[in-house]
Scaffold this motif. Structure first.
Motif, mmCIF file in Angstrom:
data_model
loop_
_atom_site.group_PDB
_atom_site.id
_atom_site.type_symbol
_atom_site.label_atom_id
_atom_site.label_comp_id
_atom_site.label_asym_id
_atom_site.label_seq_id
_atom_site.Cartn_x
_atom_site.Cartn_y
_atom_site.Cartn_z
ATOM 1 N N PHE A 1 5.788 3.499 -0.765
ATOM 2 C CA PHE A 1 4.984 2.292 -0.631
ATOM 3 C C PHE A 1 5.647 1.344 0.350
ATOM 4 C CE2 PHE A 1 4.389 4.126 -4.780
ATOM 5 C CZ PHE A 1 3.014 4.139 -4.919
ATOM 6 N N ALA A 2 4.851 0.441 0.918
ATOM 7 C CA ALA A 2 5.389 -0.567 1.830
ATOM 8 C C ALA A 2 4.711 -1.893 1.532
ATOM 9 C CB ALA A 2 5.166 -0.161 3.282
ATOM 10 N N PHE A 3 5.460 -2.962 1.769
ATOM 11 C CA PHE A 3 4.935 -4.314 1.631
ATOM 12 C C PHE A 3 5.742 -5.225 2.535
ATOM 13 C CE2 PHE A 3 8.495 -4.138 -1.209
ATOM 14 C CZ PHE A 3 9.026 -5.416 -1.246
ATOM 15 N N THR B 1 -3.790 3.617 -0.488
ATOM 16 C CA THR B 1 -4.152 2.966 -1.746
ATOM 17 C C THR B 1 -3.451 1.608 -1.842
ATOM 18 O OG1 THR B 1 -4.377 5.094 -2.883
ATOM 19 C CG2 THR B 1 -4.086 3.154 -4.268
ATOM 20 N N PRO B 2 -4.211 0.520 -2.023
ATOM 21 C CA PRO B 2 -3.570 -0.793 -2.172
ATOM 22 C C PRO B 2 -2.904 -0.925 -3.540
ATOM 23 C CG PRO B 2 -5.959 -1.008 -2.332
ATOM 24 C CD PRO B 2 -5.670 0.438 -2.040
ATOM 25 N N GLU C 1 0.836 -1.197 0.000
ATOM 26 C CA GLU C 1 0.000 0.000 0.000
ATOM 27 C C GLU C 1 0.867 1.241 0.000
ATOM 28 O OE1 GLU C 1 -2.481 0.504 3.416
ATOM 29 O OE2 GLU C 1 -0.816 0.438 4.804
ATOM 30 N N CYS C 2 0.256 2.341 -0.415
ATOM 31 C CA CYS C 2 0.917 3.635 -0.353
ATOM 32 C C CYS C 2 0.902 4.072 1.114
ATOM 33 C CB CYS C 2 0.180 4.645 -1.234
ATOM 34 S SG CYS C 2 0.930 6.289 -1.208
ATOM 35 N N ALA D 1 4.040 7.125 -9.267
ATOM 36 C CA ALA D 1 2.621 6.784 -9.180
ATOM 37 C C ALA D 1 1.800 7.949 -9.697
ATOM 38 C CB ALA D 1 2.234 6.459 -7.740
ATOM 39 N N GLY D 2 0.585 7.652 -10.052
ATOM 40 C CA GLY D 2 -0.318 8.673 -10.555
ATOM 41 C C GLY D 2 -0.851 9.561 -9.450
#
Length: 143
Positions: A64-66, A88-89, A45-46, A80-81
């Motif tokens: 982002f992180a995961f 945001t996922p 996600e952002c 990113a847009g």
């Protein structure tokens, strides 16, 4: 007061700057292509969006992180847009040997990471070439 040769120096610095950026983005393009072909996917996600201070620009930096397969949390910056906001996922693709250095957002709702990198390589490469041509014309006296 005009400094002799200053125009040459400025053009040479612009060629070097945009040439270096094109090379850097070309390296990222190769990494992204490899990761998209052979990488591991994970949900992410952002986690934050930073903007230029004082509202001088609409430029935004997205972070982002995961979590990797072994549970390690990885945070990285990627393009990113404007519609991407905190929370945001996203789908992240990465190389398990170097998650931090290879992670990229790859999924619906975003430009293809390959197209993003290719656009940056092409833009910076054309700028470097354009300034190199100007430098050549200046040095050769327009002949």
């Amino acid at each position: 007061m005009e400094v002799p040769g200053a125009g040459y120096v400025v053009l040479a610095l612009l060629v070097a700057l945009f040439g270096t950026l094109a090379g850097r983005y070309a390296g990222r393009l190769v990494t992204v292509a490899r990761v998209l072909r052979r990488g591991v996917r994970a949900g992410g996600e952002c986690v934050r969006v930073e903007t230029e201070p004082y509202g001088r620009s609409d430029a935004r930096r997205h972070f982002f992180a995961f979590r990797t397969a072994d549970g390690t949390r990885v945070e990285f910056e990627d393009l990113a847009g404007a519609s991407t906001v905190r929370g945001t996922p996203v789908t992240v693709t990465y190389d398990p040997r170097d998650p931090q250095g290879t992670a990229t957002v790859a999924g619906r709702g975003s430009w293809s990471p390959l197209l993003q990198s290719l656009a940056l390589v092409a833009g910076c490469g054309m700028a470097a070439l354009g300034f190199a041509v100007l430098l050549y014309v200046e040095i050769s006296g327009g002949k």
